[in-house]
Scaffold this motif. Structure first.
Motif, PDB file in Angstrom:
ATOM      1  N   TYR A   1       0.948  -1.355  -0.094  1.00 45.25           N
ATOM      2  CA  TYR A   1      -0.042  -0.044  -0.112  1.00 45.25           C
ATOM      3  C   TYR A   1       0.846   1.267   0.025  1.00 45.25           C
TER       4      TYR A   1
ATOM      5  N   CYS B   1      -1.310   5.301  -3.482  1.00 44.00           N
ATOM      6  CA  CYS B   1      -2.625   5.696  -3.997  1.00 44.00           C
ATOM      7  C   CYS B   1      -3.441   6.483  -3.256  1.00 44.00           C
TER       8      CYS B   1
ATOM      9  N   LEU C   1      -6.542   5.788  -2.209  1.00 41.72           N
ATOM     10  CA  LEU C   1      -7.467   4.954  -1.336  1.00 41.72           C
ATOM     11  C   LEU C   1      -7.015   4.927   0.022  1.00 41.72           C
TER      12      LEU C   1
ATOM     13  N   GLU D   1      -9.806   0.617   2.195  1.00 45.60           N
ATOM     14  CA  GLU D   1     -10.216   0.450   0.782  1.00 45.60           C
ATOM     15  C   GLU D   1      -9.307  -0.451   0.045  1.00 45.60           C
ATOM     16  N   TYR D   2      -8.148  -0.162  -0.127  1.00 44.45           N
ATOM     17  CA  TYR D   2      -7.005  -0.839  -0.887  1.00 44.45           C
ATOM     18  C   TYR D   2      -6.980  -2.328  -0.585  1.00 44.45           C
TER      19      TYR D   2
ATOM     20  N   HIS E   1     -10.042  -4.336  -1.927  1.00 42.05           N
ATOM     21  CA  HIS E   1     -10.229  -4.456  -3.195  1.00 42.05           C
ATOM     22  C   HIS E   1      -8.863  -5.729  -3.865  1.00 42.05           C
TER      23      HIS E   1
ATOM     24  N   THR F   1      -2.565  -0.473  -9.687  1.00 45.18           N
ATOM     25  CA  THR F   1      -3.563  -0.360  -8.548  1.00 45.18           C
ATOM     26  C   THR F   1      -4.827  -0.672  -9.018  1.00 45.18           C
ATOM     27  N   TYR F   2      -5.153  -0.170 -10.261  1.00 48.45           N
ATOM     28  CA  TYR F   2      -6.661  -0.225 -10.621  1.00 48.45           C
ATOM     29  C   TYR F   2      -6.857  -1.376 -11.478  1.00 48.45           C
TER      30      TYR F   2
ATOM     31  N   GLN G   1      -9.977  -3.799 -10.817  1.00 47.80           N
ATOM     32  CA  GLN G   1     -10.247  -3.240  -9.478  1.00 47.80           C
ATOM     33  C   GLN G   1     -12.059  -3.426  -9.352  1.00 47.80           C
TER      34      GLN G   1
ATOM     35  N   VAL H   1     -19.650   1.672  -8.843  1.00 46.84           N
ATOM     36  CA  VAL H   1     -18.397   2.278  -8.390  1.00 46.84           C
ATOM     37  C   VAL H   1     -18.214   3.583  -8.561  1.00 46.84           C
TER      38      VAL H   1
ATOM     39  N   TYR I   1      -8.819   7.629  -8.701  1.00 45.33           N
ATOM     40  CA  TYR I   1      -9.049   6.491  -8.211  1.00 45.33           C
ATOM     41  C   TYR I   1     -10.357   5.373  -8.968  1.00 45.33           C
TER      42      TYR I   1
ATOM     43  N   LYS J   1     -13.112   2.957  -7.007  1.00 49.17           N
ATOM     44  CA  LYS J   1     -13.455   2.109  -6.112  1.00 49.17           C
ATOM     45  C   LYS J   1     -14.873   1.538  -6.064  1.00 49.17           C
TER      46      LYS J   1
END
Length: 317
Positions: free
Chosen positions: A178, A183, A185, A189-190, A193, A265-266, A269, A276, A304, A306
């Protein structure tokens, strides 16, 4: 010569860039500065540090892309003194023996995959292992060049964790991942996901990641113009390219049809049918196609994708 995302290119100044797209502009390779060889050893840069270094000392590696309406790092083909290729490097590491603990764990991981039916000939290694600057605490970054092997590897990661042949990431490894991503998030949250993606695990306490590269050069031929930042709540219409590079999701929205992410990261996701929230740069093509880009820089600062809780009411802007 063809340059693919996840390849590294090195210049005479000891600058090492990660290639970000297969398409070239004005005979320049679009990329981002990651490392520099110095008299004191290798130095790794964040996006901000890289931009500052190039602006002050190597401004000729800064380039304004008309197609993407953004300032990027770019290296002329003639300025490349070495092309670091993930598939070639993985074959080198597979065939040699060393006392390096990260290299040995990589070979162990490949053996595990192969013993469970995975064809590893369409895999490469990127990151620090690609240029031989790994150290204790380095990750193993594998890149897959075919969807079938990538999805098979995800299933194997889940299975091998259950069989205790691989390890799920512990709290310290998740926190390290992380912090490296930096990021937009929250940590929780990170974590939520990432834990459902099965593209990360550990082997002998060393984290490894798998990513997918299926180049779509037609995308790079379309010219876009930025329209400013946007925040949008909507629903995922299709996630079939969610693990691609760049990750792409089609949206169930009356005007914005797609979100594209260039940051790892995404990838993976969100899934089809999921509500989202997206924050990124709204872009419009010359044909009027609207999309959101998440990942204006490697860290996707203030951008982001999410998934939303089922209780969160959807509204669009």
């Amino acid at each position: 010569m063809s340059y693919l995302p996840k390849d590294f290119i090195e210049t005479a100044e000891g600058l090492i860039f990660a290639v970000v797209t297969e398409d070239m502009e004005d005979q320049r390779i679009l990329c981002t500065l990651r490392y520099q060889r110095t008299v004191d050893g290798i130095k790794k840069y964040t996006t901000r540090q890289a931009n500052q270094l190039l602006s002050r000392h190597y401004p000729y590696y800064l380039y304004y892309s008309l197609k993407r309406d953004v300032k990027l790092h770019a290296v002329s083909h003639d300025a490349v003194v070495y092309h670091h290729q993930p598939k070639r490097r993985l074959q080198e590491l597979r065939n040699q023996r060393s006392d390096d603990p990260i290299e040995n764990k990589l070979r162990h991981l490949l053996t595990l995959f192969e013993n469970n039916g995975l064809d590893s000939h369409q895999i490469g290694v990127t990151g620090s292992l690609l240029i031989g600057v790994q150290k204790i605490g380095s990750d193993i970054d594998l890149v897959f060049y075919r969807v079938s092997e990538f999805q098979q590897a995800r299933a194997l990661i889940k299975e091998l964790i259950a069989r205790q042949l691989l390890e799920p990431l512990d709290e310290s490894l998740w926190l390290d991942a992380y912090q490296r991503r930096n990021c937009s998030l929250s940590y929780q949250e990170y974590l939520w996901h990432e834990q459902r993606k099965f593209n990360k695990a550990a082997i002998e306490q060393t984290k490894f990641d798998i990513s997918l590269l299926t180049p779509n050069r037609w995308q790079d031929l379309v010219r876009y113009r930025k329209q400013g930042r946007i925040n949008l709540k909507t629903t995922i219409h299709s996630d079939c390219h969610g693990f691609d590079y760049p990750a792409r999701y089609s949206l169930n929205h009356p005007s914005v049809t797609e979100v594209v992410s260039y940051t790892a990261t995404y990838a993976g996701q969100a899934v089809i049918g999921e509500d989202v929230e997206i924050q990124g740069q709204l872009e419009v093509s010359i044909a009027g196609h609207l999309r959101i880009v998440v990942g204006s820089d490697r860290e996707a600062t203030h951008e982001y994708i999410k998934a939303l809780p089922k209780t969160d009411p959807i509204h669009t802007k």
